[in-house]
Design an enzyme around this catalytic site. Structure first.
Site, PDB file in Angstrom:
ATOM      1  N   SER A  88       1.016  -1.149   0.224  1.00 26.76           N
ATOM      2  CA  SER A  88      -0.091  -0.069  -0.002  1.00 26.76           C
ATOM      3  C   SER A  88       0.862   1.312  -0.043  1.00 26.76           C
ATOM      4  O   SER A  88       1.889   1.132   0.568  1.00 26.76           O
ATOM      5  CB  SER A  88      -0.796  -0.162   1.316  1.00 26.76           C
TER       6      SER A  88
ATOM      7  N   TYR B 170      -1.871   0.324  10.505  1.00 30.89           N
ATOM      8  CA  TYR B 170      -1.630  -0.158   9.059  1.00 30.89           C
ATOM      9  C   TYR B 170      -0.349   0.351   8.558  1.00 30.89           C
ATOM     10  O   TYR B 170       0.203  -0.319   7.764  1.00 30.89           O
ATOM     11  CB  TYR B 170      -3.083   0.607   8.497  1.00 30.89           C
TER      12      TYR B 170
END
Length: 255
Positions: free
Chosen positions: A141, A154
Site C-alpha cells: 500500500s 496499518y
C-alpha cells in the site's frame, strides 16, 4: 484447467476486492489459478464463473497453508508446477491515533498483512526455486511508503510487509525468483473501508466522497496482471499506483 506450464499462480485474498479481481484478470489472460481465501461460498461462485480452482483457508493458519501447498502441487503437477505466488490478503482495522491504539487491531493487522505473507511465501519458496523462474508479488500500500495520522497500525504493518518484500528480493535473486511489490493508493472496494471502520457504512462512504475517480479493484488487478505477465527477466521492484486525484498521501482532490 487448461495446461499452461509458464502461467500457474496462487492468489490469496481471492474472495473479494483486489484478490477476486486479480483472479478474474489472470484467468482472462490465460493463467491457471488457485483462488485462496476464507469464505468458501464466495470462492465457489468465483470458481464457477472463471474456471479457477478454489481452496478455502486462512493465510495465518499453518495447517491451512500446508494443505494449500499440497493442493497446489497436485493441481499444477501436469503443467510445470507453480511459478507465481500473489499475496493479496491483507487489510486495515481501525483508524485510531497511537494514544488510543487497540492491541487487538494491531495484532490482527500484523497477522494478516505480515505473518500471512511470511507463511505463504516461506511455504512456497522451495517449489518456486525448483521451478527455476518463480515470481512472488506482494500487494502492500502507499501506507507502506508514507505514514499518516490515524494510520499508525496499518502503516506499521504495511511498512513491515514492504521491508519483508525488499529483503526477499535480495535473498532470492540467486534462485532466479523475481519479487514484485505493488503499492496502491486510494482504491474503492466493497469491503476495505467498511471493515476498517467497523461496519460503519456512512463513515466508509466518506472516505471516497467527492473523489471523481478513485482506483477500482480491477485497475489494480490490471497492474498485477501486467507485472507478472512480463518476460521473467523483467522485475518491477515497486509499482506505486494512485488515482490522478491523489497526487500524494497528503493531497487528495475532492470535488
Amino acid at each position: 484447467m487448461p495446461e499452461n506450464p509458464s502461467k500457474n499462480a496462487v492468489v490469496t485474498g481471492a474472495s473479494s476486492g483486489i484478490g477476486e479481481a486479480t483472479v478474474r484478470q489472470l484467468r482472462a489472460d490465460g493463467w491457471n489459478v488457485i483462488a485462496f481465501a476464507r469464505r468458501a461460498d464466495r470462492l465457489a461462485q468465483l470458481a464457477a464463473q472463471t474456471g479457477a480452482a478454489a481452496f478455502a483457508g486462512d493465510v495465518t493458519n499453518d495447517d491451512d497453508v500446508a494443505r494449500l501447498l499440497e493442493f497446489a502441487a497436485e493441481t499444477f503437477a501436469g503443467s510445470g508446477g507453480i511459478d507465481t505466488l500473489i499475496n493479496i490478503a491483507g487489510g486495515a482495522r481501525g483508524a485510531d491515533h497511537v494514544a488510543n491504539a487497540k492491541d487487538e487491531d494491531w495484532d490482527w493487522m500484523f497477522q494478516v498483512n505480515v505473518m500471512g505473507t511470511l507463511k505463504l511465501t516461506r511455504a512456497f519458496l522451495p517449489a518456486l526455486r525448483s521451478h527455476g523462474r518463480g515470481t512472488v508479488l506482494n500487494l502492500t500500500s502507499t501506507a507502506a511508503i508514507t505514514a499518516y495520522e490515524g494510520g499508525s497500525g496499518y502503516n506499521a504493518a504495511k511498512f513491515a510487509q514492504h521491508a519483508l518484500t525488499g529483503a526477499l528480493r535480495l535473498e532470492e535473486a540467486e534462485h532466479n525468483i523475481r519479487v514484485i511489490e505493488v503499492a496502491p493508493g486510494l482504491v474503492q472496494t466493497e469491503e476495505f473501508a467498511l471493515n476498517r471502520l467497523g461496519g460503519d457504512k456512512e463513515a466508509a462512504q466518506k472516505v471516497y466522497q467527492g473523489v471523481e475517480e478513485p482506483l477500482t479493484a480491477e485497475d489494480v488487478a490490471g497492474v498485477v496482471g501486467y507485472a507478472v505477465g512480463l518476460p521473467h527477466h523483467i522485475n518491477l521492484d515497486q509499482v506505486t499506483v494512485r488515482p490522478v486525484a491523489q497526487a500524494a498521501a497528503h493531497k487528495l482532490i475532492r470535488r
